[in-house]
Design a protein around this motif. Structure first.
Motif, mmCIF file in Angstrom:
data_model
loop_
_atom_site.group_PDB
_atom_site.id
_atom_site.type_symbol
_atom_site.label_atom_id
_atom_site.label_comp_id
_atom_site.label_asym_id
_atom_site.label_seq_id
_atom_site.Cartn_x
_atom_site.Cartn_y
_atom_site.Cartn_z
ATOM 1 N N GLY A 40 0.860 -1.190 0.000
ATOM 2 C CA GLY A 40 0.000 0.000 0.000
ATOM 3 C C GLY A 40 0.889 1.230 0.000
ATOM 4 N N LEU A 41 0.554 2.199 -0.856
ATOM 5 C CA LEU A 41 1.391 3.397 -0.979
ATOM 6 C C LEU A 41 0.572 4.652 -0.710
ATOM 7 C CD1 LEU A 41 2.134 1.421 -3.812
ATOM 8 C CD2 LEU A 41 4.177 2.769 -3.399
ATOM 9 N N CYS A 42 1.273 5.727 -0.390
ATOM 10 C CA CYS A 42 0.636 7.013 -0.108
ATOM 11 C C CYS A 42 0.331 7.737 -1.421
ATOM 12 C CB CYS A 42 1.575 7.843 0.770
ATOM 13 S SG CYS A 42 0.934 9.478 1.165
ATOM 14 N N ARG A 43 -0.936 8.049 -1.646
ATOM 15 C CA ARG A 43 -1.335 8.786 -2.859
ATOM 16 C C ARG A 43 -1.399 10.291 -2.568
ATOM 17 N NH1 ARG A 43 -6.078 5.410 -3.324
ATOM 18 N NH2 ARG A 43 -7.200 7.318 -2.927
ATOM 19 N N ALA A 44 -1.224 11.082 -3.627
ATOM 20 C CA ALA A 44 -1.247 12.545 -3.461
ATOM 21 C C ALA A 44 -2.629 13.107 -3.774
ATOM 22 C CB ALA A 44 -0.195 13.181 -4.363
ATOM 23 N N ASP A 45 -3.673 12.519 -3.214
ATOM 24 C CA ASP A 45 -5.024 12.990 -3.502
ATOM 25 C C ASP A 45 -5.263 14.391 -2.949
ATOM 26 O OD1 ASP A 45 -5.230 10.468 -4.417
ATOM 27 O OD2 ASP A 45 -6.758 9.782 -3.008
ATOM 28 N N ASP A 46 -5.989 15.212 -3.709
ATOM 29 C CA ASP A 46 -6.432 16.533 -3.236
ATOM 30 C C ASP A 46 -5.294 17.393 -2.697
ATOM 31 O OD1 ASP A 46 -9.025 15.530 -3.732
ATOM 32 O OD2 ASP A 46 -9.087 14.648 -1.723
ATOM 33 N N GLY A 47 -4.140 17.324 -3.309
ATOM 34 C CA GLY A 47 -3.032 18.172 -2.867
ATOM 35 C C GLY A 47 -2.403 17.744 -1.554
ATOM 36 N N LEU A 48 -2.491 16.455 -1.243
ATOM 37 C CA LEU A 48 -1.886 15.944 -0.006
ATOM 38 C C LEU A 48 -0.371 16.152 -0.015
ATOM 39 C CD1 LEU A 48 -2.707 14.004 2.552
ATOM 40 C CD2 LEU A 48 -1.401 12.325 1.242
ATOM 41 N N ALA A 49 0.154 16.690 1.074
ATOM 42 C CA ALA A 49 1.606 16.889 1.187
ATOM 43 C C ALA A 49 2.240 15.741 1.960
ATOM 44 C CB ALA A 49 1.904 18.213 1.884
ATOM 45 N N ALA A 50 1.534 15.227 2.955
ATOM 46 C CA ALA A 50 2.057 14.099 3.733
ATOM 47 C C ALA A 50 0.947 13.441 4.543
ATOM 48 C CB ALA A 50 3.172 14.553 4.666
ATOM 49 N N ARG A 128 -3.244 11.261 9.872
ATOM 50 C CA ARG A 128 -3.518 12.694 9.755
ATOM 51 C C ARG A 128 -2.990 13.152 8.404
ATOM 52 N NH1 ARG A 128 -0.386 14.808 13.672
ATOM 53 N NH2 ARG A 128 0.974 15.941 12.271
ATOM 54 N N GLU A 129 -3.849 13.792 7.629
ATOM 55 C CA GLU A 129 -3.434 14.301 6.321
ATOM 56 C C GLU A 129 -2.950 15.743 6.466
ATOM 57 O OE1 GLU A 129 -6.439 11.929 3.304
ATOM 58 O OE2 GLU A 129 -7.178 13.724 4.300
ATOM 59 N N GLU A 130 -1.803 16.020 5.886
ATOM 60 C CA GLU A 130 -1.293 17.396 5.848
ATOM 61 C C GLU A 130 -1.341 17.868 4.397
ATOM 62 O OE1 GLU A 130 1.981 16.951 9.501
ATOM 63 O OE2 GLU A 130 2.653 17.399 7.454
ATOM 64 N N PHE A 131 -1.968 19.021 4.183
ATOM 65 C CA PHE A 131 -2.093 19.535 2.814
ATOM 66 C C PHE A 131 -1.118 20.667 2.548
ATOM 67 C CE2 PHE A 131 -5.995 17.406 3.879
ATOM 68 C CZ PHE A 131 -6.179 16.606 2.764
ATOM 69 N N ALA A 132 -0.900 20.906 1.256
ATOM 70 C CA ALA A 132 0.085 21.916 0.844
ATOM 71 C C ALA A 132 -0.189 23.271 1.495
ATOM 72 C CB ALA A 132 0.076 22.035 -0.682
ATOM 73 N N GLY A 133 -1.438 23.658 1.605
ATOM 74 C CA GLY A 133 -1.776 24.956 2.166
ATOM 75 C C GLY A 133 -1.616 25.045 3.678
ATOM 76 N N GLY A 134 -1.298 23.934 4.329
ATOM 77 C CA GLY A 134 -1.122 23.954 5.774
ATOM 78 C C GLY A 134 -2.299 23.332 6.524
ATOM 79 N N ALA A 135 -3.378 23.060 5.792
ATOM 80 C CA ALA A 135 -4.549 22.441 6.442
ATOM 81 C C ALA A 135 -4.225 21.009 6.866
ATOM 82 C CB ALA A 135 -5.732 22.436 5.473
ATOM 83 N N GLU A 136 -4.909 20.539 7.894
ATOM 84 C CA GLU A 136 -4.736 19.178 8.391
ATOM 85 C C GLU A 136 -6.100 18.516 8.569
ATOM 86 O OE1 GLU A 136 -0.648 19.653 10.991
ATOM 87 O OE2 GLU A 136 -2.459 18.888 11.922
ATOM 88 N N ARG A 137 -6.145 17.214 8.457
ATOM 89 C CA ARG A 137 -7.422 16.502 8.607
ATOM 90 C C ARG A 137 -7.150 15.070 9.030
ATOM 91 N NH1 ARG A 137 -10.784 16.267 3.189
ATOM 92 N NH2 ARG A 137 -9.144 14.765 2.677
ATOM 93 N N TRP A 138 -7.894 14.591 10.014
ATOM 94 C CA TRP A 138 -7.787 13.180 10.400
ATOM 95 C C TRP A 138 -8.609 12.347 9.432
ATOM 96 C CZ3 TRP A 138 -4.376 11.363 13.780
ATOM 97 C CH2 TRP A 138 -3.802 12.266 14.698
ATOM 98 N N VAL A 139 -8.024 11.287 8.940
ATOM 99 C CA VAL A 139 -8.734 10.401 8.012
ATOM 100 C C VAL A 139 -9.768 9.610 8.807
ATOM 101 C CG1 VAL A 139 -8.509 8.463 6.408
ATOM 102 C CG2 VAL A 139 -6.717 10.226 6.514
ATOM 103 N N GLU A 140 -11.008 9.593 8.307
ATOM 104 C CA GLU A 140 -12.052 8.823 8.980
ATOM 105 C C GLU A 140 -12.096 7.391 8.456
ATOM 106 O OE1 GLU A 140 -15.882 10.658 9.227
ATOM 107 O OE2 GLU A 140 -15.006 12.641 9.506
ATOM 108 N N ALA A 141 -12.532 6.492 9.318
ATOM 109 C CA ALA A 141 -12.711 5.102 8.893
ATOM 110 C C ALA A 141 -13.782 5.067 7.809
ATOM 111 C CB ALA A 141 -13.110 4.248 10.084
ATOM 112 N N PHE B 6 -5.104 8.754 21.773
ATOM 113 C CA PHE B 6 -4.491 8.789 20.452
ATOM 114 C C PHE B 6 -5.277 9.669 19.484
ATOM 115 C CE2 PHE B 6 -3.008 4.876 22.363
ATOM 116 C CZ PHE B 6 -1.647 4.928 22.096
ATOM 117 N N ALA B 7 -4.559 10.156 18.466
ATOM 118 C CA ALA B 7 -5.138 10.926 17.358
ATOM 119 C C ALA B 7 -5.913 12.133 17.893
ATOM 120 C CB ALA B 7 -5.987 10.007 16.484
ATOM 121 N N TRP B 8 -7.117 12.417 17.350
ATOM 122 C CA TRP B 8 -7.784 13.653 17.786
ATOM 123 C C TRP B 8 -8.299 13.570 19.218
ATOM 124 C CZ3 TRP B 8 -12.702 12.604 19.111
ATOM 125 C CH2 TRP B 8 -13.465 11.710 18.351
ATOM 126 N N VAL B 9 -8.443 12.384 19.762
ATOM 127 C CA VAL B 9 -8.820 12.272 21.180
ATOM 128 C C VAL B 9 -7.669 12.844 22.035
ATOM 129 C CG1 VAL B 9 -9.404 10.682 23.063
ATOM 130 C CG2 VAL B 9 -10.276 10.254 20.730
#
Lengths: 172, 83, 172, 83
Positions: A40-50, A128-141, B6-9
């Protein structure tokens, strides 16, 4: 558990070596008919930086080992290796390796798909997704991942004594 | 009792782990969540969406009714996303 | 055919390099989410000393290419590589490599299983087993392999214009 | 017409390939098999279990009714076993 085969499980920050891990399951053996792998590899979806993967040291290794042992009990495997990375991974980086070896190709292919489906829904990792613009988001199940894991028969696993599967569910 | 987040918690609680000594009437995961929620606004925020929080007791996934006691390692986290 | 992805197909006597072939499908890319692979190896069943694989130069490459192109049309793949060896192979030797890459893990895993099932029943190879005592035997096609290939929907493939599948069957 | 043989079909016929010029009434794969079978005891042995023999015309799998003619490359072989 069927006895002989002890899966190799590692949770690590550094990259893994597909060729070396494949060789470890086949070299010097003449009973392996098929070796299936999934990376499994990391994709650059939606401007993902890391992607930053957090894990639960101790529990993560235990949970993956339990899943891998279940695969070794369910299919006639000659070898099984699961390596999952944590930390900061940039697009293109490999994240997870599943390798299964068997005398029979169907056992190798099925157990490899089983393991990756279960890792998606059961392995204690948070992304946790980090985007180029500095935004961050936790990936949901994802519901689709739960569905993929469910096709392997959660009920059957519970019946066969998989205590962890039986206890699965939310905390509240 | 050792509690890990962990994580956001973890981000909402503000610490990755803490030692706590809940009263004896805190017997299970659900009771611990209720007791922890009163410790700080951060804890309250973390457990506000309790349906989004999963638990493990001694490194095994645990349901709300799972017993907890002194010496246990209890962890709270969002649904997992490996692979 | 879906257009973009051109599979890499090789029929060769020399071994293949799993790591190099994997890198070729992923290096410099950020759109690959999953890379599935299958390596088939020679087992030492019943005192087997060697497997001699005969092929039909020209037709074998064409048939594998047609199967690989079908996989690229059926699944959203970003890459697909099939390498099949011929000649004398001793127990433990790798025989065949199937590699499929996609943004989505299910597409990579399914197309990899599809390709190996089809290779078993459709790729023009013939295997002669040489045993330690000097005995030789031609490997017969297996009914279980036909069944494995059939689950991918031969009828559907024929309907979709796969002329080769439609023409399949014995000469007499 | 170029005819190729593989695996045990080749071993029974005794050659890997040959150039043949069948009469015009040999129009399809089945007709070619019947005509080839009369060429030698080896050919006869190879095609004796005709249900075990598969064919290709110009490197595509071909059924017994597939047409064959001058200039074609026709191959005969046992059921394939790749992978």
């Amino acid at each position: 558990m069927s006895g002989a085969v002890v899966p190799t499980v590692r949770v690590q920050e550094v990259p893994f070596d597909l060729a070396a891990e494949s060789a470890a399951l086949t070299q010097g053996r003449v009973d392996v008919g098929g070796l299936a792998s999934f990376v499994g590899l990391c994709r650059a979806d939606d401007g993902l930086a890391a992607l930053v993967l957090e894990h639960y040291p101790g529990m993560t290794e235990r949970a993956i080992t339990a899943i891998a042992e279940q695969a070794c009990a369910r299919w006639p495997l000659t070898g099984c290796t699961v390596i999952h990375r944590h930390g900061r991974l940039e697009p293109g980086a490999p994240i997870v390796l599943v390798l299964t070896a068997s005398s029979h190709r169907a056992a190798a292919l099925e157990s490899c798909a089983f393991l990756i489906d279960w890792l998606k829904t059961r392995a204690p990792f948070w992304k946790r997704e980090e985007f180029a613009g500095g935004a961050e988001r936790w990936v949901e199940a994802k519901a689709e991942d739960d569905a993929a894991a469910a096709r392997w028969g959660e009920a059957e696993a519970a019946r066969r004594g998989d205590a962890e599967a039986a206890r699965r569910g939310g905390a509240t | 009792m050792r509690v890990l987040y962990f994580a956001w918690v973890r981000q909402k609680v503000g610490v990755a782990e803490e030692e706590v000594a809940p009263p004896p009437e805190v017997r299970d995961v659900a009771g611990l969540i209720a007791w922890l929620s009163a410790r700080s606004p951060g804890h309250a925020a973390a457990f506000a969406q309790a349906r989004q929080v999963r638990a493990a007791v001694n490194q095994e996934f645990a349901a709300p009714g799972a017993p907890v006691g002194p010496g246990d390692e209890v962890a709270f986290f969002p649904p997992v996303t490996g692979g």
